[in-house]
Structure formats: structure tokens, C-alpha cells
Design an enzyme around this catalytic site. Structure first.
Site, PDB file in Angstrom:
ATOM      1  N   HIS A  34      -1.881 -13.152  -7.533  1.00 46.95           N
ATOM      2  CA  HIS A  34      -3.068 -13.374  -6.694  1.00 46.95           C
ATOM      3  C   HIS A  34      -3.999 -12.177  -6.876  1.00 46.95           C
ATOM      4  CE1 HIS A  34      -1.018 -10.511  -4.140  1.00 46.95           C
ATOM      5  NE2 HIS A  34       0.029 -11.313  -4.083  1.00 46.95           N
ATOM      6  N   HIS A  37      -2.536  -8.648  -7.001  1.00 47.96           N
ATOM      7  CA  HIS A  37      -2.001  -8.208  -8.301  1.00 47.96           C
ATOM      8  C   HIS A  37      -3.140  -7.860  -9.251  1.00 47.96           C
ATOM      9  CE1 HIS A  37       1.447 -10.946  -7.037  1.00 47.96           C
ATOM     10  NE2 HIS A  37       2.072  -9.818  -7.293  1.00 47.96           N
ATOM     11  N   GLY A 149       1.460  -2.198  -4.932  1.00 49.43           N
ATOM     12  CA  GLY A 149       0.577  -2.413  -3.783  1.00 49.43           C
ATOM     13  C   GLY A 149       1.119  -1.731  -2.528  1.00 49.43           C
ATOM     14  N   ASP A 152       3.628  -3.540   0.358  1.00 48.76           N
ATOM     15  CA  ASP A 152       5.067  -3.277   0.459  1.00 48.76           C
ATOM     16  C   ASP A 152       5.234  -1.763   0.595  1.00 48.76           C
ATOM     17  OD1 ASP A 152       5.971  -6.017   0.145  1.00 48.76           O
ATOM     18  OD2 ASP A 152       5.128  -5.852  -1.857  1.00 48.76           O
ATOM     19  N   ARG A 189       4.264 -14.875  -1.276  1.00 49.43           N
ATOM     20  CA  ARG A 189       4.949 -15.713  -0.288  1.00 49.43           C
ATOM     21  C   ARG A 189       3.969 -16.582   0.513  1.00 49.43           C
ATOM     22  NH1 ARG A 189      10.295 -14.038   0.495  1.00 49.43           N
ATOM     23  NH2 ARG A 189      10.696 -12.154  -0.676  1.00 49.43           N
TER      24      ARG A 189
HETATM   25  O1  PAF Z   1       6.856  -6.022  -5.511  1.00 50.55           O
HETATM   26  C1  PAF Z   1       7.385  -6.788  -6.341  1.00 50.55           C
HETATM   27  O2  PAF Z   1       6.790  -7.759  -6.796  1.00 50.55           O
HETATM   28  C2  PAF Z   1       8.806  -6.508  -6.809  1.00 50.55           C
HETATM   29  O3  PAF Z   1       9.577  -5.993  -5.773  1.00 50.55           O
HETATM   30  C3  PAF Z   1       8.876  -5.595  -8.052  1.00 50.55           C
HETATM   31  C4  PAF Z   1       8.334  -4.216  -7.762  1.00 50.55           C
HETATM   32  C5  PAF Z   1       8.082  -6.219  -9.191  1.00 50.55           C
HETATM   33  C6  PAF Z   1      10.323  -5.439  -8.504  1.00 50.55           C
HETATM   34  O4  PAF Z   1      10.906  -6.673  -8.825  1.00 50.55           O
END
Ligand code: PAF
Length: 282
Positions: A34, A37, A149, A152, A189
Site C-alpha cells: 500500500h 510501503h 515503517g 510497527d 491487514r
Molecule cells: O513489517 C513487516 O512487513 C515484516 O514484519 C517484515 C519486517 C518484512 C519481516 O517479515
């Protein structure tokens, strides 16, 4: 578009880049891309000559088989979306066998307590899975910079700790949260929610904003937290896992505010069975 499915083919391409003395950026993702990213990719393209975007749904970071099964997978549209940003990206889409040739085992890390609370407490083994896959990707790509990002927030702190623990020569770049126009933090999600549900879930951001306002009005933290949780619970089908003021470095919960700069409010909310994370600085 350069899509590589094996470590060997990616490495052949990367050796060429390294020989040219190119700086290398890595954007690790699990796909279902999205605008959040894309903002990481755009930042990586600004700061590096070569950028690798990995797309791999890492099974070892899911402690729940249903959550893994429901995780959105849309490789073709992900690649098309990346193409809209640049034709030069190197896209790495390994198989599970490629990333885990010896089975789905995770390493154990001493993350200095960062993994014990919040997501770590609710999802046992999650951060060992994240650490394992991110360390593998770092070893394989050997980037100078890697982009994650801030949504998280705990993951970002743990990846910084991983780099420190292993003395890796990689700069971790934490990029701002990208939000829908109505405030919901973008997340793969969110795909599992209908448009009107996503709008309703924006109450999470509204509660965070309200908490920041109440801090300015010098309200006690426990009162602010109670009001924020109440606001979220007023929306049907929500259940707050945590809504906490924490030290932004240690992620330890705070009972009183000593400084605004180093404080973050972090939250995780179940909304119709989807775990949504968000956070805000003061
Ligand atoms: O944030 C994510 O999408 C995942 O946790 C990552 C960092 C790609 C590891 O699989």
C-alpha cells in the site's frame, strides 16, 4: 521489472551493483503493498543507487495459523504497484524453502527486554520470527540502509536492537506512518476490512489524538488512558489489547510523564478479528 526468486540470481545481480560501488537500500515487506510501503520505497530510492524490495510472507512470525492463512497475498498486483514507482527496483520474492532450507526454525535473541511486552506478550515467538527473517535478509542483501515503517513501532525498536546486537553495518531508517484521509494507519491487514469498517477503525487514531490533547491539558495519564479506551470501545466490535504511554527507547510503560520528547503512545486493537496497531509521539 527485475524479479528474483532465488538468493543465487539476486546475488549475481547485486555483485554487479556492488562492483559499481553502488549504495544499496533494502525495503523488507510481506507484500499486500500500500502507500505506506511505497513511501518506504520512495525514501530508499532517494538515498540509494540500488533498491531491493523483498516480498515474503514469513511463516515463523505468525503464532496463529489462521492469521497466516488469512494474510493477504497478491504478488502480481504488488509487482505492478512497484512498477508505478520505478522500473529499476530489484524485487526479491523467495520461496519458503529458499528462506528456510532446514525447516521453519527461528533463532533466539536477547532483545534487551524489548520483545517481552505488548506485541511480544500477546504473540509468543513473533519477534524471534521477525528477527530470524530480517537477519537472513540482511545477510543476503547486505544493504547499507534498510527501511521500516514507524507503524510497527516495537518492531522498529527490535530491528535497531538486532543491528546493535550483531554489530551490523546497516543504518535503520524509520519512516513516518502513512494514513488514510480519515486517519487509519495504512496496513496490509486493513485489506480484511470493508471500506466502512476501515472508516470506523479510524477511532483508534482519533483516540491517540485525543490523548495527546489531554496531555497538553495536563490530565493524569491513567485518566487519559481510560478515556481513550472508552472512546475506542464505543465503536462496535472493538477490543483494546493495550493503550499505553511508553518510553520510546525502552518501551517500558510510564506512570508519569517526565519528558514529552521521548514518549510514545502505543496501541493495539482488535477490530472485527483484525489486529490493528497504531502509535503517536508527543
Ligand atoms: O513489517 C513487516 O512487513 C515484516 O514484519 C517484515 C519486517 C518484512 C519481516 O517479515
Amino acid at each position: 521489472m527485475n524479479v528474483f526468486t532465488s538468493e543465487k540470481s539476486l546475488n549475481e545481480r547485486l555483485s554487479f551493483s556492488r562492483e559499481q560501488g553502488n549504495s544499496l537500500g533494502l525495503v523488507p515487506t510481506m507484500g499486500a503493498l500500500h502507500q505506506g510501503h511505497l513511501s518506504l520505497v520512495a525514501q530508499a530510492l532517494k538515498e540509494n543507487n540500488t533498491v531491493v524490495v523483498s516480498i515474503f510472507v514469513n511463516p515463523t512470525q505468525f503464532n496463529n495459523a489462521l492469521d497466516l492463512a488469512q494474510y493477504p497475498q497478491q504478488l502480481t498486483s504488488d509487482i505492478a504497484l512497484l512498477k508505478t514507482i520505478s522500473d529499476e527496483l530489484l524485487i526479491f520474492t523467495p520461496t519458503t524453502q529458499e528462506m528456510y532450507p532446514e525447516g521453519l526454525n527461528t533463532k533466539t535473541y536477547a532483545f534487551n527486554g524489548l520483545d517481552r511486552r505488548w506485541e511480544g506478550a500477546d504473540r509468543p515467538g513473533h519477534f524471534m520470527g521477525v528477527g530470524t527473517i530480517v537477519e537472513k535478509l540482511f545477510a543476503l542483501v547486505r544493504p547499507s540502509r534498510a527501511y521500516f515503517g514507524q507503524k510497527d513501532f516495537q518492531q522498529l525498536a527490535i530491528i535497531r536492537e538486532l543491528v546493535r546486537l550483531k554489530s551490523l553495518p546497516i543504518t535503520i531508517v524509520g519512516c513516518p506512518i502513512v494514513r488514510e484521509s480519515y486517519g487509519l494507519a495504512m496496513s496490509s491487514r486493513n485489506e480484511r476490512l470493508k471500506p466502512q469498517e476501515r472508516e470506523a477503525a479510524s477511532v483508534i487514531y482519533k483516540a491517540l489524538q485525543m490523548a495527546v490533547k489531554k496531555v497538553s491539558a495536563k490530565k493524569p495519564l491513567n485518566e487519559i488512558t481510560r478515556a481513550a479506551v472508552k472512546k475506542i470501545h464505543a465503536v462496535e466490535n472493538t477490543s483494546v489489547f493495550y493503550f499505553e504511554f511508553v518510553n520510546a527507547d525502552t518501551l517500558e510503560p510510564l506512570e508519569k510523564l517526565t519528558t514529552l520528547e521521548n514518549t510514545r503512545i502505543i496501541t493495539a486493537v482488535d477490530f472485527k478479528g483484525v489486529r490493528l496497531l497504531d502509535n503517536i509521539g508527543l
